[in-house]
Design a protein around this motif. Structure first.
Motif, PDB file in Angstrom:
ATOM      1  N   GLN A   1       0.891  -1.155   0.000  1.00 46.20           N
ATOM      2  CA  GLN A   1       0.000   0.000   0.000  1.00 46.20           C
ATOM      3  C   GLN A   1       0.929   1.204   0.000  1.00 46.20           C
ATOM      4  OE1 GLN A   1      -2.421  -0.597   3.465  1.00 46.20           O
ATOM      5  NE2 GLN A   1      -3.840  -1.933   2.366  1.00 46.20           N
ATOM      6  N   ILE A   2       1.071   1.808  -1.186  1.00 47.73           N
ATOM      7  CA  ILE A   2       2.102   2.838  -1.342  1.00 47.73           C
ATOM      8  C   ILE A   2       1.553   4.110  -1.977  1.00 47.73           C
ATOM      9  CG2 ILE A   2       4.160   1.405  -1.330  1.00 47.73           C
ATOM     10  CD1 ILE A   2       3.893   1.054  -4.286  1.00 47.73           C
ATOM     11  N   GLY A   3       0.373   4.507  -1.556  1.00 45.46           N
ATOM     12  CA  GLY A   3      -0.170   5.789  -1.982  1.00 45.46           C
ATOM     13  C   GLY A   3      -0.979   5.752  -3.259  1.00 45.46           C
ATOM     14  N   PHE A   4      -1.138   4.596  -3.884  1.00 49.26           N
ATOM     15  CA  PHE A   4      -2.011   4.497  -5.039  1.00 49.26           C
ATOM     16  C   PHE A   4      -3.447   4.310  -4.547  1.00 49.26           C
ATOM     17  CE2 PHE A   4       1.871   2.482  -7.117  1.00 49.26           C
ATOM     18  CZ  PHE A   4       2.264   3.669  -7.714  1.00 49.26           C
ATOM     19  N   SER A   5      -4.408   4.430  -5.455  1.00 48.41           N
ATOM     20  CA  SER A   5      -5.807   4.245  -5.068  1.00 48.41           C
ATOM     21  C   SER A   5      -6.145   2.783  -4.819  1.00 48.41           C
ATOM     22  CB  SER A   5      -6.726   4.796  -6.163  1.00 48.41           C
ATOM     23  OG  SER A   5      -6.507   4.093  -7.369  1.00 48.41           O
TER      24      SER A   5
END
Length: 177
Positions: free
Chosen positions: A106-110
């Motif tokens: 989970q690295i800031g993408f939607s």
């Protein structure tokens, strides 16, 4: 002759080397690795050591003897000790989780990003912002680490993203009006 190619490789205990005309196979506690032997290099195994020599006097054969020696040395180290690459996540809310042969990011993408690991590669997440990739094949470990890093490489203004643990990211100064 190549300086690297001149040095013999000492085979540690518990590692078996099998050399045929077209390939070299190394078996150890962490698995088995097989590599084709280049026709420009002659490989011999005796007295617990593997030696490499160019098959002829060409420059290519000389260079390839050092290359083959380095590749086989990495194979011996891989099946006896193994290789690992550490990655860190930098950013608010960035998390990593290892679930079997999958790495969930989970690295800031939607959306969450899932990366499947190939056979022979283990992935661990001691904390939510650390990723450790382990395996016996140095080339595959490095390639998988580069592919995970490429999902979100560090950006130059805040340094957010996935980076190697020993990587220094140079932060740019923002534009002034």
């Amino acid at each position: 002759m190549s300086r690297v190619g001149k040095m013999p490789i000492a085979i540690p205990k518990g590692v078996d080397v099998a050399i045929t005309a077209d390939q070299i196979s190394i078996k150890g506690s962490l698995g088995t690795l097989v590599r084709p032997v280049n026709s420009l290099v002659t490989v011999k195994s005796a007295d617990g050591k593997v030696t490499f020599a160019p098959a002829n006097d060409s420059v290519e054969a000389d260079a390839m003897s050092g290359t083959m020696r380095a590749l086989v040395n990495n194979m011996v180290n891989g099946v006896s000790k193994g290789f690992e690459r550490k990655l860190t996540l930098v950013g608010v809310g960035f998390r990593a989780q290892a679930a079997g042969q999958k790495l969930n990011l989970q690295i800031g993408f939607s959306h969450p990003v899932a990366k499947d690991m190939p056979a022979g590669i283990k992935v661990e997440c001691p904390t939510q912002t650390e990723i450790i990739i382990k395996g016996s094949d140095r080339q595959v470990v490095g390639q998988i680490a580069a592919e995970v890093r490429a999902i979100r490489p560090p950006e130059p203004y805040k340094g957010k993203g996935i980076r190697y643990a020993d990587e220094k990211v140079t932060i740019k100064e923002t534009k002034k009006k």
